[in-house]
Design an enzyme around this catalytic site. Sequence first.
Site, PDB file in Angstrom:
ATOM      1  N   SER A  44       0.838  -1.195   0.000  1.00 55.81           N
ATOM      2  CA  SER A  44       0.000   0.000   0.000  1.00 55.81           C
ATOM      3  C   SER A  44       0.881   1.256   0.000  1.00 55.81           C
ATOM      4  CB  SER A  44      -0.971  -0.048   1.183  1.00 55.81           C
ATOM      5  OG  SER A  44      -2.057   0.827   0.994  1.00 55.81           O
ATOM      6  N   ASP A 157      -5.906  -3.900  -2.054  1.00 60.55           N
ATOM      7  CA  ASP A 157      -4.802  -3.566  -1.156  1.00 60.55           C
ATOM      8  C   ASP A 157      -4.066  -4.815  -0.647  1.00 60.55           C
ATOM      9  OD1 ASP A 157      -3.177  -2.492   0.896  1.00 60.55           O
ATOM     10  OD2 ASP A 157      -4.656  -0.943   1.316  1.00 60.55           O
TER      11      ASP A 157
END
Length: 293
Positions: A44, A157
Amino acid sequence: MSIFSNKKISLALDSGSAKGMAHIGVIEELEEKGYKITAIAGTSMGAVVAAYYSLSKLDILKNWLLSLNKKSTFFTLDFTISGGFIGGKKLMQAFEEHLGDLEFKDTKIPLYIVATNLDTGKEHIFSEGKILHAIRASISVPGVMRPYFYNGNYFVDGAVTNPLPVDILYNNKFKNIVAVHLHEYIEKRDSSSAPGVLETMGRSMGIVSRYLAKAKISEAMAVIEPDVAGVDMFHFYQAESVILSGKKAALHAINNGALDSLTLKMLSFFKEKISDRIIYILKKKMGKGSLEE
């Protein structure tokens, strides 16, 4: 620093949205103190920082973040109702201006970026091809940013499966792994008001990341934990203070011997003898100066 110091380290960067700006300060402090990063992995926002660093463009990312205020942060986000609140096009346009068509083969050190394959439910490690694809996949916070369709699969993610990719460096035989962990301390919120949608998602992802990271962190020989309590998901306009928190955490870890190679060797030896939990407590005491649970 011990005369036995070996300043070659590999670095694993935690997920964390705006909290991840602390990674910039950590890296700056490590480099100022003479540490040489030999490989880097991130998830991320950790993936974003890792990518820019591996391409020798960390200053570009830092200056861009420092230029943001509340208004410009808002206009960096393109809102949608399909697959999430944010489409991601405006954000990726900024990244594309900085990184263009650069690929993993263009990095100065090995780079690994983690995403989650939404179709298979498995972790996906990007280590080749165009870096922008890997970044877009890795930052797709479920429910917040639209999943990314790439090579016939949808990605979200990487924090869903592996927020702190220590094991990726370990499995690729890199040594002296330093983990930068952002979710050890999740601040309590005022329960007098109900959380909004974004706060709920942000805190939930932070809690998930905290517990998943604990399962991965045992292979790290040192842990750096910046104090980023109170930094919300999209508070990128707080770049200056968040980056400073990273610098302070790294300096504290260095001054307390957490990155001393002789200490790392001792911990590595004792890891064969005692539990991962005890090793984790020792790392925390060196890195933070006190043990907080």
